[in-house]
Design an enzyme around this catalytic site. Structure first.
Site, PDB file in Angstrom:
ATOM      1  N   HIS A 201      47.121  47.354-174.893  1.00 22.36           N
ATOM      2  CA  HIS A 201      46.025  48.321-174.772  1.00 22.36           C
ATOM      3  C   HIS A 201      44.772  47.667-175.318  1.00 22.36           C
ATOM      4  CE1 HIS A 201      44.511  52.684-175.790  1.00 22.36           C
ATOM      5  NE2 HIS A 201      43.663  51.998-175.052  1.00 22.36           N
TER       6      HIS A 201
ATOM      7  N   HIS B  66      50.848  46.175-181.794  1.00 19.41           N
ATOM      8  CA  HIS B  66      50.915  46.129-183.259  1.00 19.41           C
ATOM      9  C   HIS B  66      51.264  44.754-183.813  1.00 19.41           C
ATOM     10  CE1 HIS B  66      49.635  50.113-183.448  1.00 19.41           C
ATOM     11  NE2 HIS B  66      50.633  50.559-182.709  1.00 19.41           N
TER      12      HIS B  66
ATOM     13  N   HIS C 137      55.348  57.040-175.696  1.00 21.76           N
ATOM     14  CA  HIS C 137      54.672  57.463-176.919  1.00 21.76           C
ATOM     15  C   HIS C 137      55.636  58.046-177.943  1.00 21.76           C
ATOM     16  CE1 HIS C 137      50.918  57.686-179.048  1.00 21.76           C
ATOM     17  NE2 HIS C 137      51.533  58.602-179.745  1.00 21.76           N
TER      18      HIS C 137
ATOM     19  N   ASN D  42      55.334  47.342-175.662  1.00 20.69           N
ATOM     20  CA  ASN D  42      53.925  47.329-176.055  1.00 20.69           C
ATOM     21  C   ASN D  42      53.791  46.488-177.337  1.00 20.69           C
ATOM     22  OD1 ASN D  42      51.549  48.082-177.532  1.00 20.69           O
ATOM     23  ND2 ASN D  42      51.307  49.824-176.167  1.00 20.69           N
TER      24      ASN D  42
ATOM     25  N   GLU E  22      52.501  58.362-166.191  1.00 22.52           N
ATOM     26  CA  GLU E  22      53.275  58.121-167.416  1.00 22.52           C
ATOM     27  C   GLU E  22      53.167  59.389-168.252  1.00 22.52           C
ATOM     28  OE1 GLU E  22      53.045  54.347-169.369  1.00 22.52           O
ATOM     29  OE2 GLU E  22      53.506  55.238-171.326  1.00 22.52           O
TER      30      GLU E  22
ATOM     31  N   ARG F  67      40.623  47.049-181.933  1.00 24.27           N
ATOM     32  CA  ARG F  67      41.283  47.086-183.246  1.00 24.27           C
ATOM     33  C   ARG F  67      42.575  46.273-183.292  1.00 24.27           C
ATOM     34  NH1 ARG F  67      43.298  53.306-183.313  1.00 24.27           N
ATOM     35  NH2 ARG F  67      41.150  53.676-182.754  1.00 24.27           N
TER      36      ARG F  67
ATOM     37  N   THR G 273      46.952  56.968-179.117  1.00 20.49           N
ATOM     38  CA  THR G 273      46.588  57.813-177.972  1.00 20.49           C
ATOM     39  C   THR G 273      47.262  59.177-178.141  1.00 20.49           C
ATOM     40  OG1 THR G 273      46.736  55.748-176.754  1.00 20.49           O
ATOM     41  CG2 THR G 273      46.308  57.731-175.478  1.00 20.49           C
TER      42      THR G 273
ATOM     43  N   ARG H 193      41.524  48.250-176.471  1.00 25.08           N
ATOM     44  CA  ARG H 193      40.686  49.372-176.889  1.00 25.08           C
ATOM     45  C   ARG H 193      39.223  48.958-176.998  1.00 25.08           C
ATOM     46  NH1 ARG H 193      42.137  54.104-179.335  1.00 25.08           N
ATOM     47  NH2 ARG H 193      44.351  54.562-179.259  1.00 25.08           N
TER      48      ARG H 193
ATOM     49  N   GLU I 244      46.776  48.840-170.559  1.00 30.18           N
ATOM     50  CA  GLU I 244      46.330  50.215-170.793  1.00 30.18           C
ATOM     51  C   GLU I 244      44.835  50.166-171.075  1.00 30.18           C
ATOM     52  OE1 GLU I 244      48.442  51.811-174.074  1.00 30.18           O
ATOM     53  OE2 GLU I 244      50.352  51.797-173.036  1.00 30.18           O
TER      54      GLU I 244
HETATM   55  N1  PXP Z   1      52.346  54.474-173.417  1.00 25.24           N
HETATM   56  C1  PXP Z   1      51.024  54.661-173.566  1.00 25.24           C
HETATM   57  C2  PXP Z   1      50.220  55.014-172.358  1.00 25.24           C
HETATM   58  C3  PXP Z   1      50.395  54.516-174.827  1.00 25.24           C
HETATM   59  O1  PXP Z   1      49.075  54.705-174.947  1.00 25.24           O
HETATM   60  C4  PXP Z   1      51.192  54.129-175.926  1.00 25.24           C
HETATM   61  C5  PXP Z   1      50.551  53.938-177.268  1.00 25.24           C
HETATM   62  O2  PXP Z   1      49.664  52.887-177.240  1.00 25.24           O
HETATM   63  C6  PXP Z   1      52.556  53.901-175.707  1.00 25.24           C
HETATM   64  C7  PXP Z   1      53.115  54.103-174.460  1.00 25.24           C
HETATM   65  C8  PXP Z   1      53.459  53.405-176.808  1.00 25.24           C
HETATM   66  O3  PXP Z   1      53.545  54.316-177.844  1.00 25.24           O
HETATM   67  P1  PXP Z   1      54.304  53.913-179.166  1.00 25.24           P
HETATM   68  O4  PXP Z   1      53.560  52.781-179.783  1.00 25.24           O
HETATM   69  O5  PXP Z   1      54.264  55.154-179.989  1.00 25.24           O
HETATM   70  O6  PXP Z   1      55.689  53.512-178.769  1.00 25.24           O
END
Ligand code: PXP
Length: 238
Positions: free
Chosen positions: A43, A10, A191, A7, A150, A49, A100, A45, A69
């Site tokens: 994602h 960031h 997550h 992901n 998930e 952001r 999330t 949003r 996402e």
């Molecule tokens: N999976 C989903 C569905 C999420 O919403 C997120 C956070 O955006 C993640 C995985 C990744 O989480 P993290 O950034 O804490 O690794």
């Protein structure tokens, strides 16, 4: 082998702090795949952001699997059907949350989510639902017709990081993963994952994909520092 989705939200968070174009999420996405990741997650949003629609536009012209996402609303559905990512993971979304915070409330939103899943399935987009580790939610995900679930790993991650007893949560996730697999649902997890939490969960062989963001980007900053500083020192020596 178990798959790794990276992901890159960031990367966009850091870029947006200056409102300019560095660092570039697409560049990072390409490298993550080059270095062995199986897919890229973003994602989009409602408040934009981090990732924005232009990022989605660029990244969806990809040569790699893209997992979008998104919340299950009509605006997002329209965007997903326009850019056609390979996969969509439906997540709950609250404007004020930092991240999330939990899984979907499938009971409350079943009709809306089922509608989104059907539309996405019709467009040959693989669907996943982000849920808490709950047998009832897995039953509902199956009824809704999603391809995957998930499992939200926030709680177990926090327990492991705080060196607390995580056995009960681990067994709950394992039971859910076994049950989901028995219904032919693919099982993913994500997550709050870091090396230790991922290693612990990877004992559950029914989980076939991990989606990890914050820790990978954070670690990349910490460990990429050496190369960047050396490069500056070389420039300044001249
Ligand atoms: N999976 C989903 C569905 C999420 O919403 C997120 C956070 O955006 C993640 C995985 C990744 O989480 P993290 O950034 O804490 O690794």
């Amino acid at each position: 082998m178990t798959k790794l989705g990276v992901n890159i939200d960031h990367v966009a968070t850091i870029r947006n702090a200056r409102g300019e174009s560095h660092p570039d999420p697409f560049f990072v996405a390409k490298n993550a795949i080059k270095f062995g990741a199986d897919s890229i997650t973003i994602h989009l949003r409602e408040d934009r952001r981090h990732i924005n629609e232009n990022d989605l536009k660029i990244i969806s012209k990809k040569k790699f699997p893209l997992n979008l996402e998104m919340a299950a609303n009509s605006k997002m559905l329209k965007i997903a059907l326009k850019y056609k990512p390979n996969y969509v993971c439906i997540v709950p979304e609250k404007r004020q949350e930092l991240t999330t915070e939990g899984g979907l409330n499938l009971k409350k939103n079943k009709k809306k989510i089922k509608h989104a899943v059907q539309k996405l399935n019709n467009s040959k987009i693989r669907t996943s639902l982000f849920i808490n580790p709950s047998i009832n939610d897995i039953k509902m995900a199956y009824e809704i017709g999603s391809d995957c679930v998930e499992i939200h790993t926030g709680k177990i991650s926090n327990l492991i990081k705080a060196k607390k007893n995580f056995k009960k949560e681990f067994l709950k996730i394992k039971k859910c993963a076994i049950f989901a697999k028995s219904l032919n649902l693919k099982v993913h997890a994500g997550h709050g994952l870091d090396y230790k939490t991922t290693k612990t969960l990877n004992q559950i062989k029914q989980i076939t994909e991990y989606n990890i963001g914050h820790f990978i980007i954070g670690e990349s900053i910490q460990h990429g520092l050496k190369k960047v500083i050396k490069k500056f020192i070389k420039i300044l020596k001249k």
